[in-house]
Design an enzyme around this catalytic site. Structure first.
Site, mmCIF file in Angstrom:
data_model
loop_
_atom_site.group_PDB
_atom_site.id
_atom_site.type_symbol
_atom_site.label_atom_id
_atom_site.label_comp_id
_atom_site.label_asym_id
_atom_site.label_seq_id
_atom_site.Cartn_x
_atom_site.Cartn_y
_atom_site.Cartn_z
ATOM 1 N N ASP A 215 3.768 -4.206 -5.827
ATOM 2 C CA ASP A 215 4.323 -5.496 -5.384
ATOM 3 C C ASP A 215 5.849 -5.460 -5.407
ATOM 4 O O ASP A 215 6.513 -5.928 -4.464
ATOM 5 C CB ASP A 215 3.833 -6.626 -6.300
ATOM 6 C CG ASP A 215 2.412 -7.057 -6.004
ATOM 7 O OD1 ASP A 215 1.843 -6.599 -4.994
ATOM 8 O OD2 ASP A 215 1.862 -7.859 -6.781
ATOM 9 N N HIS B 92 2.086 2.138 -3.467
ATOM 10 C CA HIS B 92 1.188 2.949 -4.287
ATOM 11 C C HIS B 92 1.434 4.430 -4.047
ATOM 12 O O HIS B 92 1.433 5.244 -4.985
ATOM 13 C CB HIS B 92 -0.264 2.609 -3.968
ATOM 14 C CG HIS B 92 -0.741 1.321 -4.566
ATOM 15 N ND1 HIS B 92 -0.653 1.052 -5.916
ATOM 16 C CD2 HIS B 92 -1.321 0.225 -4.000
ATOM 17 C CE1 HIS B 92 -1.160 -0.149 -6.158
ATOM 18 N NE2 HIS B 92 -1.558 -0.668 -5.016
ATOM 19 N N GLU C 297 0.837 -1.210 0.000
ATOM 20 C CA GLU C 297 0.000 0.000 0.000
ATOM 21 C C GLU C 297 0.870 1.257 0.000
ATOM 22 O O GLU C 297 0.560 2.232 -0.689
ATOM 23 C CB GLU C 297 -0.928 0.006 1.215
ATOM 24 C CG GLU C 297 -1.934 -1.135 1.244
ATOM 25 C CD GLU C 297 -2.842 -1.142 0.025
ATOM 26 O OE1 GLU C 297 -3.174 -0.059 -0.491
ATOM 27 O OE2 GLU C 297 -3.216 -2.245 -0.428
#
Length: 414
Positions: A362, A284, A281
Site C-alpha cells: 500500500d 509486492h 500488486e
C-alpha cells in the site's frame, strides 16, 4: 483393530482443540458483528449506505454459520479416517489386490485424496449455488462448475499422480536421504508449474484477452514503465463467468509474466483506482514479497519432509493409527492429514507477516501515485462490492485475515 495409544489420544485432542478454536472464533466474530449491526459504524458513514451495510452483515453471518457447519463436518470426516481403522483396512485390501509398488501406492494415495474431495463437494456446491447466489455473487452455471471439477481431477491425475510415483520411487532409490531428494523434486515441480501455468493451465479455466488500446492501457503501461516492472502483457480475465467478486494479480516469471485484471474489477473501479490497485500488486514484486514467500514455503516444505522422515522411522507413529511399522506410504498420508492440526496454530503468525507485506505494498502504491486517495477509493469500493466484513473481531481477523481490514489500511495510508 485400532488400539488407542498415548499418541492416538494426543492426535484426537489436537483435532478437537482445532475444531473448538474454529467454532469459538466464529462465535466470537458473529457476536462482534451483531454488536455493530444496528447502524453503520461511525468510521464508515459516508462510505457505505445503510442497505449495503446491512447486506454485508447478513453475508458475514450467513457465511459464518456455513463455516461452523462445515468445520463440524470436516472434523467428523477426519476423525473417521484417523480413528476408525478404515485406513489400515484400505491399505491392506488395496495392497492384496494390486501389490505394494510405488505405482499402486501412489494410486491408493490419489484415490484417498479423491474420496476426501468428494466429502467436501456438497459444501462447495452449496456455497456456490446457494450462499453466493443468495447475495448476488454467483454467475456460474452447473455445466461450468462441474467441468471445473473434472478439469481439476484430470490435472491432478496427469500431474499429481506421476509426482507421487516419483517421490515414492526416490524412497527406493536414495535410502535414508530420500526426504531431501523428494523436497528438491517437489520444489522443482512447483517452480516449473508457476512458470508454465499462465500459458498452459490457467487458459483451461478462463479466457484471457489483451487489454484493449485506450486510456486505461496507456495509463497502466506508463505505470509499468515508471516502476520498471516488465510484463509480457496486460490481460483481462473473464472472472464474471463464475462470480461477481473481483481481483487483480500478476502471474508467471520472466518473459512469461503477465498482469491480469478481472473484468469485474474494470467494471467496478475508475481508471486512477485501477492504476493504484496495480501499483499495489507491483509493490509486492518490488519489495520482493513474492520471493520471500516462495523462500519461506520452500524452507517450510523442507522442514516438513525432514519431520516426516523422522516420524516414518518410529513404530509408535504407525501403531497409533493401526498401521504396521515401515509403511512409508502410510506415513506420508498420515503426516498430510495431521499436519494441519499443528500448522493451524501458527496461522496468526503467518497472517501477521502477510499483513505487514500488504501495508508495505500500500505504501509503495501511494508513493508511486504521489497520493493515497485513489488507493483508498479502490479499497472502499472493493470492500463494498464484495460485501466484506467491516467489523471483524480483532482475534478473528488476527487469526484468519491475510489482509488488514479497510479501517486499518486507511489509517496506515493517512
Amino acid at each position: 483393530m485400532l488400539v488407542f495409544t498415548t499418541v492416538t489420544w494426543l492426535a484426537l485432542g489436537l483435532l478437537l482443540a482445532k475444531a473448538a478454536a474454529q467454532l469459538w472464533l466464529e462465535w466470537l466474530n458473529r457476536r462482534h458483528v451483531l454488536a455493530h449491526a444496528a447502524s453503520v459504524p461511525e468510521p464508515f458513514r459516508g462510505i457505505i449506505d445503510v442497505p449495503t451495510y446491512g447486506k454485508s452483515v447478513s453475508y458475514t453471518l450467513t457465511r459464518s454459520r456455513f463455516e461452523q457447519i462445515e468445520t463440524v463436518w470436516d472434523t467428523l470426516v477426519l476423525m473417521l479416517l484417523l480413528f476408525s481403522g478404515i485406513l489400515p483396512f484400505a491399505f491392506t485390501t488395496f495392497g492384496a489386490r494390486f501389490g505394494f509398488s510405488a505405482w499402486s501406492n501412489a494410486a491408493l494415495l490419489f484415490f484417498i485424496g479423491f474420496c476426501l474431495s468428494l466429502t467436501g463437494l456438497p459444501f462447495a456446491w452449496h456455497r456456490q449455488f446457494w450462499l453466493e447466489a443468495k447475495f448476488g455473487f454467483n454467475t456460474s452455471t452447473q455445466a461450468i462448475w462441474w467441468m471445473d471439477r473434472l478439469k481439476g481431477l484430470l490435472l491432478g491425475l496427469f500431474l499429481g499422480y506421476p509426482l507421487l510415483v516419483l517421490i515414492l520411487k526416490l524412497v527406493e532409490w536414495t535410502g535414508t536421504r530420500w526426504w531431501l531428494y523428494a523436497w528438491a523434486v517437489l520444489l522443482a515441480f512447483q517452480l516449473l508449474l508457476a512458470l508454465v501455468a499462465p500459458v498452459l493451465i490457467l487458459p483451461l479455466f478462463n479466457k484471457f484477452t489483451p487489454l484493449p488500446d485506450g486510456t486505461l492501457r496507456a495509463r497502466l503501461a506508463r505505470l509499468a514503465e515508471r516502476t520498471r516492472f516488465h510484463a509480457k502483457s496486460i490481460q483481462v480475465m473473464d472472472g464474471s463467468k463464475r462470480s461477481r467478486h473481483s481481483n487483480a494479480f500478476f502471474t508467471g516469471f520472466g518473459r512469461f509474466r503477465k498482469i491480469v485484471l478481472f473484468d469485474t474489477l474494470i467494471q467496478q473501479l475508475e481508471e486512477p483506482e485501477l492504476e493504484a490497485v496495480l501499483a499495489h500488486e507491483i509493490g509486492h514484486f518490488k519489495r520482493k514479497h513474492i520471493l520471500k514467500m516462495l523462500l519461506f514455503s520452500a524452507l517450510s516444505s523442507l522442514a516438513g519432509f525432514y519431520c516426516l522422515s523422522l516420524f516414518s522411522q518410529e513404530p509408535w507413529f504407525y501403531r497409533a493409527f493401526g498401521f504396521g511399522a515401515g509403511n512409508l506410504t502410510a506415513a506420508l498420508l498420515l503426516f498430510g492429514l495431521l499436519a494441519g492440526l499443528i500448522t493451524f496454530w501458527f496461522s496468526p503468525l503467518a497472517h501477521w507477516w502477510s499483513r505487514r507485506y500488504e501495508y508495505q505494498a500500500d505504501s509503495f502504491a501511494a508513493g508511486v501515485m504521489n497520493e493515497s486517495r485513489s488507493l483508498i477509493g479502490a479499497l472502499r469500493k472493493l470492500n463494498e462490492k464484495n460485501l466484506s466484513n467491516l467489523t471483524p473481531h480483532p482475534f478473528y481477523s488476527g487469526f484468519y485475515y491475510s489482509h488488514p481490514t479497510l479501517l486499518e489500511r486507511e489509517r496506515a495510508l493517512a
